[in-house]
Design an enzyme around this catalytic site. Structure first.
Site, mmCIF file in Angstrom:
data_model
loop_
_atom_site.group_PDB
_atom_site.id
_atom_site.type_symbol
_atom_site.label_atom_id
_atom_site.label_comp_id
_atom_site.label_asym_id
_atom_site.label_seq_id
_atom_site.Cartn_x
_atom_site.Cartn_y
_atom_site.Cartn_z
ATOM 1 N N GLU A 42 0.823 -1.213 0.000
ATOM 2 C CA GLU A 42 0.000 0.000 0.000
ATOM 3 C C GLU A 42 0.864 1.273 0.000
ATOM 4 O O GLU A 42 0.437 2.318 -0.487
ATOM 5 C CB GLU A 42 -0.930 -0.014 1.221
ATOM 6 C CG GLU A 42 -2.275 0.631 0.948
ATOM 7 C CD GLU A 42 -3.266 0.477 2.098
ATOM 8 O OE1 GLU A 42 -3.155 -0.482 2.891
ATOM 9 O OE2 GLU A 42 -4.156 1.336 2.209
ATOM 10 N N HIS A 62 8.420 -26.637 1.353
ATOM 11 C CA HIS A 62 7.804 -27.839 0.773
ATOM 12 C C HIS A 62 6.649 -27.444 -0.121
ATOM 13 O O HIS A 62 5.731 -28.235 -0.337
ATOM 14 C CB HIS A 62 7.346 -28.766 1.900
ATOM 15 C CG HIS A 62 8.461 -29.080 2.842
ATOM 16 N ND1 HIS A 62 9.301 -30.162 2.682
ATOM 17 C CD2 HIS A 62 8.922 -28.392 3.924
ATOM 18 C CE1 HIS A 62 10.214 -30.143 3.641
ATOM 19 N NE2 HIS A 62 10.009 -29.075 4.402
ATOM 20 N N LYS A 118 -12.955 2.024 -2.088
ATOM 21 C CA LYS A 118 -13.913 2.394 -1.038
ATOM 22 C C LYS A 118 -15.033 3.254 -1.630
ATOM 23 O O LYS A 118 -16.208 3.068 -1.330
ATOM 24 C CB LYS A 118 -13.219 3.178 0.077
ATOM 25 C CG LYS A 118 -12.309 2.331 0.974
ATOM 26 C CD LYS A 118 -11.812 3.169 2.152
ATOM 27 C CE LYS A 118 -10.929 2.384 3.097
ATOM 28 N NZ LYS A 118 -10.536 3.102 4.283
HETATM 29 O O1 PA5 Z 1 -3.431 1.983 5.588
HETATM 30 C C1 PA5 Z 1 -4.546 2.420 5.331
HETATM 31 O O2 PA5 Z 1 -4.769 3.650 5.244
HETATM 32 C C2 PA5 Z 1 -5.723 1.499 5.096
HETATM 33 O O3 PA5 Z 1 -5.354 0.181 5.021
HETATM 34 C C3 PA5 Z 1 -6.737 1.673 6.231
HETATM 35 O O4 PA5 Z 1 -6.132 1.353 7.443
HETATM 36 C C4 PA5 Z 1 -7.976 0.781 6.027
HETATM 37 O O5 PA5 Z 1 -8.543 1.033 4.777
HETATM 38 C C5 PA5 Z 1 -9.003 1.027 7.124
HETATM 39 O O6 PA5 Z 1 -9.361 2.374 7.176
HETATM 40 P P1 PA5 Z 1 -10.101 2.984 8.413
HETATM 41 O O7 PA5 Z 1 -9.220 2.885 9.605
HETATM 42 O O8 PA5 Z 1 -10.364 4.402 8.024
HETATM 43 O O9 PA5 Z 1 -11.371 2.202 8.605
#
Ligand code: PA5
Length: 435
Positions: free
Chosen positions: A277, A298, A410
Protein backbone atom coordinates in the site's frame (compact mmCIF):
# COMPACT_ATOMS: atom_id res chain seq x y z
CA UNK A 1 19.68 -9.57 27.08
CA UNK A 2 19.69 -6.49 24.83
CA UNK A 3 18.08 -6.85 21.43
CA UNK A 4 20.66 -7.32 18.71
CA UNK A 5 19.54 -6.97 15.14
CA UNK A 6 21.70 -7.73 12.16
CA UNK A 7 21.04 -7.69 8.46
CA UNK A 8 23.09 -10.11 6.40
CA UNK A 9 23.05 -9.29 2.72
CA UNK A 10 25.97 -11.48 1.58
CA UNK A 11 23.72 -13.54 -0.69
CA UNK A 12 22.12 -10.57 -2.40
CA UNK A 13 24.92 -9.81 -4.81
CA UNK A 14 25.80 -11.19 -8.21
CA UNK A 15 29.05 -12.93 -7.37
CA UNK A 16 28.77 -15.82 -9.84
CA UNK A 17 28.02 -16.17 -13.56
CA UNK A 18 24.55 -17.58 -12.98
CA UNK A 19 23.51 -14.96 -10.43
CA UNK A 20 20.61 -12.57 -10.89
CA UNK A 21 21.56 -10.74 -7.68
CA UNK A 22 22.55 -7.09 -7.41
CA UNK A 23 25.22 -6.23 -9.97
CA UNK A 24 28.16 -3.87 -9.47
CA UNK A 25 26.94 -1.56 -12.21
CA UNK A 26 23.50 -1.33 -10.57
CA UNK A 27 25.15 -0.22 -7.36
CA UNK A 28 27.06 2.43 -9.26
CA UNK A 29 24.03 3.57 -11.29
CA UNK A 30 21.77 3.88 -8.25
CA UNK A 31 24.33 5.28 -5.79
CA UNK A 32 23.43 8.93 -6.22
CA UNK A 33 19.69 8.39 -6.02
CA UNK A 34 20.06 6.15 -2.98
CA UNK A 35 22.27 8.65 -1.19
CA UNK A 36 19.95 11.48 -2.02
CA UNK A 37 16.86 9.58 -0.81
CA UNK A 38 18.48 8.52 2.45
CA UNK A 39 19.63 12.07 3.13
CA UNK A 40 16.13 13.40 2.38
CA UNK A 41 14.47 10.99 4.82
CA UNK A 42 17.12 11.62 7.46
CA UNK A 43 16.49 15.34 7.16
CA UNK A 44 12.73 14.90 7.54
CA UNK A 45 13.36 12.70 10.57
CA UNK A 46 15.59 15.36 12.10
CA UNK A 47 12.91 17.95 11.32
CA UNK A 48 10.29 15.83 13.12
CA UNK A 49 8.18 15.44 10.00
CA UNK A 50 7.13 11.81 10.32
CA UNK A 51 3.98 11.47 12.40
CA UNK A 52 4.45 7.74 12.99
CA UNK A 53 7.81 8.46 14.69
CA UNK A 54 6.89 11.69 16.47
CA UNK A 55 3.74 10.31 18.01
CA UNK A 56 5.71 7.76 20.02
CA UNK A 57 7.00 10.53 22.27
CA UNK A 58 3.47 11.69 23.06
CA UNK A 59 2.90 9.93 26.32
CA UNK A 60 -0.74 11.01 26.57
CA UNK A 61 -1.70 8.39 23.96
CA UNK A 62 -0.21 5.63 26.12
CA UNK A 63 -1.89 7.04 29.20
CA UNK A 64 -5.24 7.21 27.39
CA UNK A 65 -4.89 3.54 26.45
CA UNK A 66 -4.08 2.57 30.03
CA UNK A 67 -7.08 4.50 31.35
CA UNK A 68 -9.43 3.05 28.72
CA UNK A 69 -8.16 -0.41 29.59
CA UNK A 70 -8.88 0.10 33.29
CA UNK A 71 -12.43 1.15 32.36
CA UNK A 72 -13.15 -2.08 30.50
CA UNK A 73 -11.46 -4.38 32.95
CA UNK A 74 -14.87 -5.68 34.07
CA UNK A 75 -15.08 -7.59 30.74
CA UNK A 76 -13.32 -10.80 29.73
CA UNK A 77 -13.39 -10.71 25.93
CA UNK A 78 -12.30 -7.95 23.58
CA UNK A 79 -13.54 -8.26 20.00
CA UNK A 80 -11.52 -6.05 17.67
CA UNK A 81 -13.41 -4.82 14.61
CA UNK A 82 -11.23 -3.03 12.08
CA UNK A 83 -9.66 -3.69 8.70
CA UNK A 84 -6.31 -3.06 6.97
CA UNK A 85 -4.18 -0.75 9.08
CA UNK A 86 -6.84 -0.80 11.77
CA UNK A 87 -6.40 -4.53 12.18
CA UNK A 88 -3.19 -6.14 10.98
CA UNK A 89 -0.70 -4.61 13.40
CA UNK A 90 -2.46 -5.76 16.56
CA UNK A 91 -2.89 -9.23 15.07
CA UNK A 92 0.88 -9.33 14.57
CA UNK A 93 1.42 -8.28 18.18
CA UNK A 94 -0.92 -10.98 19.45
CA UNK A 95 0.81 -13.78 17.61
CA UNK A 96 4.31 -12.57 18.42
CA UNK A 97 3.85 -11.89 22.12
CA UNK A 98 1.12 -14.23 23.33
CA UNK A 99 1.23 -14.57 27.12
CA UNK A 100 0.05 -17.57 29.08
CA UNK A 101 -2.78 -15.92 31.00
CA UNK A 102 -3.81 -12.74 29.18
CA UNK A 103 -6.19 -10.36 30.97
CA UNK A 104 -8.59 -10.62 28.01
CA UNK A 105 -9.39 -13.09 25.34
CA UNK A 106 -8.78 -10.88 22.27
CA UNK A 107 -10.57 -11.88 19.08
CA UNK A 108 -9.99 -10.20 15.71
CA UNK A 109 -13.06 -10.19 13.62
CA UNK A 110 -13.46 -7.10 11.46
CA UNK A 111 -11.67 -7.94 8.24
CA UNK A 112 -14.63 -9.56 6.51
CA UNK A 113 -18.39 -9.18 6.51
CA UNK A 114 -18.78 -12.84 5.63
CA UNK A 115 -21.93 -13.77 7.58
CA UNK A 116 -20.41 -17.15 8.41
CA UNK A 117 -17.75 -15.35 10.42
CA UNK A 118 -20.41 -13.31 12.23
CA UNK A 119 -22.35 -16.45 13.14
CA UNK A 120 -19.19 -18.09 14.42
CA UNK A 121 -18.22 -15.02 16.39
CA UNK A 122 -21.58 -14.70 18.11
CA UNK A 123 -21.55 -18.40 18.86
CA UNK A 124 -18.16 -18.15 20.52
CA UNK A 125 -18.63 -15.17 22.85
CA UNK A 126 -20.68 -14.29 25.89
CA UNK A 127 -22.08 -10.82 25.16
CA UNK A 128 -22.41 -9.97 28.84
CA UNK A 129 -18.65 -10.06 29.28
CA UNK A 130 -17.59 -8.69 25.89
CA UNK A 131 -16.35 -5.29 24.75
CA UNK A 132 -16.22 -4.50 21.03
CA UNK A 133 -13.31 -2.28 20.07
CA UNK A 134 -14.45 -0.62 16.83
CA UNK A 135 -11.38 0.78 15.08
CA UNK A 136 -11.54 3.08 12.08
CA UNK A 137 -9.54 6.20 11.37
CA UNK A 138 -11.99 7.49 8.77
CA UNK A 139 -14.85 6.25 10.91
CA UNK A 140 -16.80 5.14 7.87
CA UNK A 141 -15.19 2.07 6.30
CA UNK A 142 -18.04 -0.19 5.19
CA UNK A 143 -16.80 -3.47 6.67
CA UNK A 144 -16.25 -1.84 10.05
CA UNK A 145 -19.23 0.46 10.30
CA UNK A 146 -21.71 -2.17 9.07
CA UNK A 147 -20.54 -4.63 11.69
CA UNK A 148 -20.72 -1.98 14.37
CA UNK A 149 -24.36 -1.24 13.46
CA UNK A 150 -25.28 -4.90 13.55
CA UNK A 151 -23.42 -5.74 16.73
CA UNK A 152 -24.87 -2.71 18.48
CA UNK A 153 -28.36 -4.04 17.76
CA UNK A 154 -27.42 -7.53 18.92
CA UNK A 155 -26.08 -6.11 22.18
CA UNK A 156 -29.07 -3.78 22.61
CA UNK A 157 -31.42 -6.72 22.33
CA UNK A 158 -29.54 -8.75 24.88
CA UNK A 159 -28.67 -6.05 27.42
CA UNK A 160 -29.99 -2.60 28.22
CA UNK A 161 -26.70 -0.78 28.64
CA UNK A 162 -25.18 -1.30 25.23
CA UNK A 163 -22.71 1.63 25.35
CA UNK A 164 -20.44 0.06 27.93
CA UNK A 165 -19.87 -2.85 25.52
CA UNK A 166 -18.26 -0.56 22.94
CA UNK A 167 -15.03 1.35 22.71
CA UNK A 168 -14.30 3.31 19.54
CA UNK A 169 -10.79 4.03 18.35
CA UNK A 170 -11.16 6.73 15.75
CA UNK A 171 -10.12 10.19 14.58
CA UNK A 172 -9.98 12.80 17.31
CA UNK A 173 -12.49 15.09 15.59
CA UNK A 174 -14.00 13.75 12.37
CA UNK A 175 -16.03 10.89 10.97
CA UNK A 176 -19.22 8.94 11.54
CA UNK A 177 -17.82 7.02 14.50
CA UNK A 178 -16.73 10.21 16.22
CA UNK A 179 -20.19 11.72 15.74
CA UNK A 180 -21.82 8.52 16.95
CA UNK A 181 -19.61 8.50 20.05
CA UNK A 182 -20.52 12.08 20.89
CA UNK A 183 -24.24 11.45 20.35
CA UNK A 184 -24.45 8.11 22.12
CA UNK A 185 -21.80 8.75 24.80
CA UNK A 186 -19.58 5.85 23.82
CA UNK A 187 -16.00 5.78 25.18
CA UNK A 188 -13.32 6.55 22.63
CA UNK A 189 -9.60 6.47 22.04
CA UNK A 190 -7.99 8.92 19.61
CA UNK A 191 -6.08 8.02 16.46
CA UNK A 192 -3.42 10.70 16.00
CA UNK A 193 -4.22 12.79 12.92
CA UNK A 194 -0.64 12.60 11.65
CA UNK A 195 -0.49 8.79 11.49
CA UNK A 196 -1.96 6.78 8.61
CA UNK A 197 -3.65 3.40 9.01
CA UNK A 198 -0.79 1.05 8.17
CA UNK A 199 1.66 3.05 10.31
CA UNK A 200 -0.63 3.11 13.34
CA UNK A 201 0.15 -0.10 15.20
CA UNK A 202 1.99 1.78 17.97
CA UNK A 203 -0.89 4.21 18.55
CA UNK A 204 -4.14 3.39 20.40
CA UNK A 205 -5.13 1.38 17.28
CA UNK A 206 -2.72 -1.41 18.19
CA UNK A 207 -2.00 -0.56 21.79
CA UNK A 208 -5.44 -1.08 23.32
CA UNK A 209 -5.74 -4.64 21.94
CA UNK A 210 -2.09 -5.17 22.93
CA UNK A 211 -2.58 -4.16 26.55
CA UNK A 212 -5.68 -6.37 26.70
CA UNK A 213 -3.49 -9.27 25.56
CA UNK A 214 -1.12 -8.62 28.46
CA UNK A 215 1.63 -7.02 26.38
CA UNK A 216 3.96 -4.51 28.01
CA UNK A 217 3.03 -1.65 25.68
CA UNK A 218 5.51 0.83 27.12
CA UNK A 219 8.38 -1.52 26.31
CA UNK A 220 6.94 -2.15 22.84
CA UNK A 221 6.84 1.57 22.11
CA UNK A 222 10.24 2.19 23.70
CA UNK A 223 11.75 -0.46 21.42
CA UNK A 224 10.49 1.43 18.38
CA UNK A 225 11.68 4.77 19.76
CA UNK A 226 15.16 3.36 20.34
CA UNK A 227 15.29 2.02 16.81
CA UNK A 228 14.28 5.32 15.26
CA UNK A 229 16.77 7.21 17.43
CA UNK A 230 19.73 4.96 16.69
CA UNK A 231 21.84 5.84 13.65
CA UNK A 232 23.31 2.37 13.73
CA UNK A 233 19.90 0.70 13.61
CA UNK A 234 18.55 3.04 10.95
CA UNK A 235 21.49 2.01 8.74
CA UNK A 236 20.07 -1.54 8.78
CA UNK A 237 16.75 -0.25 7.44
CA UNK A 238 18.60 1.87 4.89
CA UNK A 239 20.61 -1.15 3.71
CA UNK A 240 17.48 -3.21 3.32
CA UNK A 241 15.76 -0.38 1.46
CA UNK A 242 18.77 0.15 -0.80
CA UNK A 243 18.94 -3.51 -1.73
CA UNK A 244 15.20 -3.54 -2.48
CA UNK A 245 15.58 -0.53 -4.75
CA UNK A 246 18.61 -1.97 -6.51
CA UNK A 247 16.82 -5.26 -7.14
CA UNK A 248 13.80 -3.33 -8.38
CA UNK A 249 16.04 -1.40 -10.76
CA UNK A 250 17.19 -4.75 -12.16
CA UNK A 251 13.58 -5.85 -12.70
CA UNK A 252 13.04 -7.89 -9.49
CA UNK A 253 9.67 -6.47 -8.58
CA UNK A 254 8.63 -8.97 -5.93
CA UNK A 255 9.96 -9.60 -2.47
CA UNK A 256 9.10 -12.67 -0.42
CA UNK A 257 9.17 -12.26 3.33
CA UNK A 258 9.76 -15.60 4.99
CA UNK A 259 9.95 -15.56 8.78
CA UNK A 260 11.26 -18.72 10.39
CA UNK A 261 9.07 -18.28 13.43
CA UNK A 262 5.44 -19.15 13.97
CA UNK A 263 5.31 -15.96 16.03
CA UNK A 264 5.97 -13.78 12.97
CA UNK A 265 3.56 -15.07 10.34
CA UNK A 266 1.02 -12.35 11.12
CA UNK A 267 3.87 -9.89 11.15
CA UNK A 268 4.60 -10.88 7.54
CA UNK A 269 0.95 -10.14 6.75
CA UNK A 270 1.34 -6.70 8.31
CA UNK A 271 4.50 -6.18 6.21
CA UNK A 272 2.57 -7.23 3.09
CA UNK A 273 0.13 -4.38 3.61
CA UNK A 274 2.81 -1.84 4.53
CA UNK A 275 4.90 -2.63 1.45
CA UNK A 276 2.07 -2.97 -1.08
CA UNK A 277 0.00 0.00 0.00
CA UNK A 278 2.93 2.35 0.57
CA UNK A 279 4.92 1.56 -2.58
CA UNK A 280 2.44 0.31 -5.15
CA UNK A 281 1.47 3.47 -7.03
CA UNK A 282 2.31 5.53 -10.12
CA UNK A 283 2.99 2.28 -11.98
CA UNK A 284 5.81 1.46 -9.54
CA UNK A 285 6.25 -0.69 -6.45
CA UNK A 286 7.57 -3.96 -5.10
CA UNK A 287 4.98 -6.66 -4.58
CA UNK A 288 5.33 -8.33 -1.18
CA UNK A 289 4.63 -12.03 -0.84
CA UNK A 290 4.20 -13.68 2.51
CA UNK A 291 5.84 -17.08 2.96
CA UNK A 292 6.14 -19.38 5.95
CA UNK A 293 9.43 -20.96 6.85
CA UNK A 294 9.91 -23.88 6.83
CA UNK A 295 6.41 -24.90 5.61
CA UNK A 296 6.82 -23.20 2.24
CA UNK A 297 10.12 -24.98 1.62
CA UNK A 298 7.80 -27.84 0.77
CA UNK A 299 5.56 -25.71 -1.41
CA UNK A 300 6.34 -22.28 -2.92
CA UNK A 301 10.12 -22.60 -2.66
CA UNK A 302 10.17 -24.79 -5.76
CA UNK A 303 9.07 -21.69 -7.66
CA UNK A 304 11.46 -19.39 -5.85
CA UNK A 305 14.33 -21.73 -6.61
CA UNK A 306 13.62 -22.67 -10.21
CA UNK A 307 10.53 -20.87 -11.47
CA UNK A 308 10.29 -17.53 -13.25
CA UNK A 309 13.00 -15.38 -11.77
CA UNK A 310 11.30 -12.26 -10.47
CA UNK A 311 11.69 -12.17 -6.70
CA UNK A 312 14.19 -11.87 -3.90
CA UNK A 313 13.77 -13.70 -0.62
CA UNK A 314 13.95 -11.98 2.69
CA UNK A 315 14.25 -14.25 5.71
CA UNK A 316 13.74 -13.36 9.35
CA UNK A 317 15.17 -15.57 12.05
CA UNK A 318 15.42 -15.44 15.82
CA UNK A 319 18.73 -16.52 17.28
CA UNK A 320 17.69 -17.48 20.81
CA UNK A 321 14.47 -19.36 21.48
CA UNK A 322 12.68 -18.67 24.76
CA UNK A 323 12.13 -22.40 25.02
CA UNK A 324 13.51 -25.33 23.08
CA UNK A 325 13.48 -29.13 22.98
CA UNK A 326 16.54 -31.24 22.25
CA UNK A 327 16.37 -34.66 20.65
CA UNK A 328 18.28 -37.33 22.53
CA UNK A 329 18.35 -41.11 22.80
CA UNK A 330 17.03 -41.34 19.23
CA UNK A 331 17.61 -45.08 18.76
CA UNK A 332 16.80 -45.02 15.03
CA UNK A 333 20.15 -45.33 13.17
CA UNK A 334 18.96 -43.52 10.02
CA UNK A 335 17.88 -40.51 12.09
CA UNK A 336 20.91 -40.55 14.39
CA UNK A 337 22.24 -37.39 12.71
CA UNK A 338 19.65 -35.45 14.72
CA UNK A 339 21.00 -36.62 18.09
CA UNK A 340 21.68 -33.67 20.36
CA UNK A 341 20.06 -31.17 18.03
CA UNK A 342 17.15 -29.00 19.06
CA UNK A 343 13.99 -27.93 17.24
CA UNK A 344 15.10 -24.32 17.17
CA UNK A 345 18.42 -25.40 15.69
CA UNK A 346 16.58 -27.40 13.02
CA UNK A 347 14.40 -24.37 12.25
CA UNK A 348 17.31 -21.99 11.76
CA UNK A 349 19.28 -24.58 9.81
CA UNK A 350 16.28 -24.87 7.47
CA UNK A 351 16.59 -21.16 6.80
CA UNK A 352 20.30 -21.51 6.09
CA UNK A 353 19.69 -24.48 3.80
CA UNK A 354 17.09 -22.49 1.84
CA UNK A 355 19.42 -19.51 1.45
CA UNK A 356 22.19 -21.82 0.22
CA UNK A 357 19.88 -23.59 -2.23
CA UNK A 358 18.96 -20.17 -3.67
CA UNK A 359 22.57 -19.05 -3.76
CA UNK A 360 23.49 -22.17 -5.71
CA UNK A 361 21.11 -21.17 -8.51
CA UNK A 362 22.07 -17.50 -8.33
CA UNK A 363 18.86 -16.22 -6.71
CA UNK A 364 19.25 -13.37 -4.21
CA UNK A 365 18.27 -13.55 -0.56
CA UNK A 366 19.00 -11.67 2.65
CA UNK A 367 18.38 -12.41 6.29
CA UNK A 368 17.40 -10.25 9.24
CA UNK A 369 18.49 -11.87 12.51
CA UNK A 370 17.01 -10.88 15.83
CA UNK A 371 18.68 -12.04 19.03
CA UNK A 372 15.26 -12.64 20.64
CA UNK A 373 11.60 -11.89 20.21
CA UNK A 374 9.91 -9.86 22.94
CA UNK A 375 8.06 -6.55 23.28
CA UNK A 376 11.26 -4.52 22.88
CA UNK A 377 12.48 -6.35 19.78
CA UNK A 378 9.01 -6.40 18.21
CA UNK A 379 8.82 -2.62 18.63
CA UNK A 380 12.16 -2.39 16.84
CA UNK A 381 11.00 -4.70 14.07
CA UNK A 382 7.92 -2.57 13.40
CA UNK A 383 10.10 0.53 13.18
CA UNK A 384 12.65 -1.24 10.95
CA UNK A 385 10.02 -1.76 8.26
CA UNK A 386 8.13 1.50 8.75
CA UNK A 387 11.36 3.41 8.18
CA UNK A 388 12.57 1.05 5.44
CA UNK A 389 9.40 1.59 3.44
CA UNK A 390 9.84 5.35 3.70
CA UNK A 391 13.43 5.10 2.42
CA UNK A 392 12.33 2.88 -0.50
CA UNK A 393 9.43 5.22 -1.33
CA UNK A 394 11.84 8.13 -1.49
CA UNK A 395 14.14 6.13 -3.79
CA UNK A 396 11.22 5.18 -6.04
CA UNK A 397 9.81 8.71 -5.96
CA UNK A 398 6.39 7.73 -4.61
CA UNK A 399 4.37 9.01 -1.66
CA UNK A 400 4.49 6.32 1.05
CA UNK A 401 1.58 7.80 2.92
CA UNK A 402 -1.31 7.85 0.50
CA UNK A 403 -3.37 5.00 -0.98
CA UNK A 404 -5.45 6.34 -3.88
CA UNK A 405 -6.10 2.83 -5.22
CA UNK A 406 -7.55 1.68 -1.91
CA UNK A 407 -9.62 4.88 -1.63
CA UNK A 408 -11.00 4.35 -5.14
CA UNK A 409 -12.28 0.91 -4.14
CA UNK A 410 -13.91 2.39 -1.04
CA UNK A 411 -15.63 5.09 -3.11
CA UNK A 412 -16.91 2.53 -5.61
CA UNK A 413 -18.28 0.52 -2.72
CA UNK A 414 -20.15 3.51 -1.28
CA UNK A 415 -21.58 4.28 -4.72
CA UNK A 416 -22.60 0.67 -5.35
CA UNK A 417 -24.36 0.54 -1.98
CA UNK A 418 -26.25 3.76 -2.76
CA UNK A 419 -24.64 6.13 -0.26
CA UNK A 420 -25.82 9.73 -0.63
CA UNK A 421 -23.19 12.05 -2.09
CA UNK A 422 -21.76 9.35 -4.37
CA UNK A 423 -24.13 9.87 -7.32
CA UNK A 424 -21.33 10.99 -9.66
CA UNK A 425 -19.36 7.88 -8.82
CA UNK A 426 -22.46 5.81 -9.48
CA UNK A 427 -22.74 7.36 -12.94
CA UNK A 428 -19.07 6.61 -13.55
CA UNK A 429 -19.69 2.98 -12.60
CA UNK A 430 -22.56 2.73 -15.09
CA UNK A 431 -20.21 4.00 -17.82
CA UNK A 432 -17.53 1.53 -16.78
CA UNK A 433 -20.01 -1.34 -16.97
CA UNK A 434 -20.99 -0.33 -20.51
CA UNK A 435 -17.45 -0.05 -21.82
O1 PA5 B 1 -3.43 1.98 5.59
C1 PA5 B 1 -4.55 2.42 5.33
O2 PA5 B 1 -4.77 3.65 5.24
C2 PA5 B 1 -5.72 1.50 5.10
O3 PA5 B 1 -5.35 0.18 5.02
C3 PA5 B 1 -6.74 1.67 6.23
O4 PA5 B 1 -6.13 1.35 7.44
C4 PA5 B 1 -7.98 0.78 6.03
O5 PA5 B 1 -8.54 1.03 4.78
C5 PA5 B 1 -9.00 1.03 7.12
O6 PA5 B 1 -9.36 2.37 7.18
P1 PA5 B 1 -10.10 2.98 8.41
O7 PA5 B 1 -9.22 2.89 9.61
O8 PA5 B 1 -10.36 4.40 8.02
O9 PA5 B 1 -11.37 2.20 8.60
Amino acid sequence: MKTQISFNQNFLYATAENSVGIRKETQTQTAERVQHAIAAVEKKLADHQYGFVEVLAEDHYLTAVEVAFENIRWAKTLVVIGIGGSDLGARAVQQALEVEKPPFRVIFHGDSTDPVAITRLLRSINLDETVFNIISKSGETVETISQYIYLKQVVQQSTGEWQKHFLFTTDEKNGILREEADREKVATLPIPPTVGGRFSVLTPVGLLPAVAMGVDIRTLVRGAVEFAASTEMRVLAQNFATSQFQLYTQGMKLVVMAPYSVQLEEFARWFRQLWAESLGKDGKGILPIQARGPADQHSQYQFYNQGTSMQSLFFIRIEHAAEDYTLSGIGVPAVQYLEGHSFHEILNTEQEASALALKKVGRPSAVLSMSKLDADSLGKLFMFFELAVVYVAEMLGVNAFDQPGVEEGKQMMYALMGRAGFEAKRAEIEELKKA
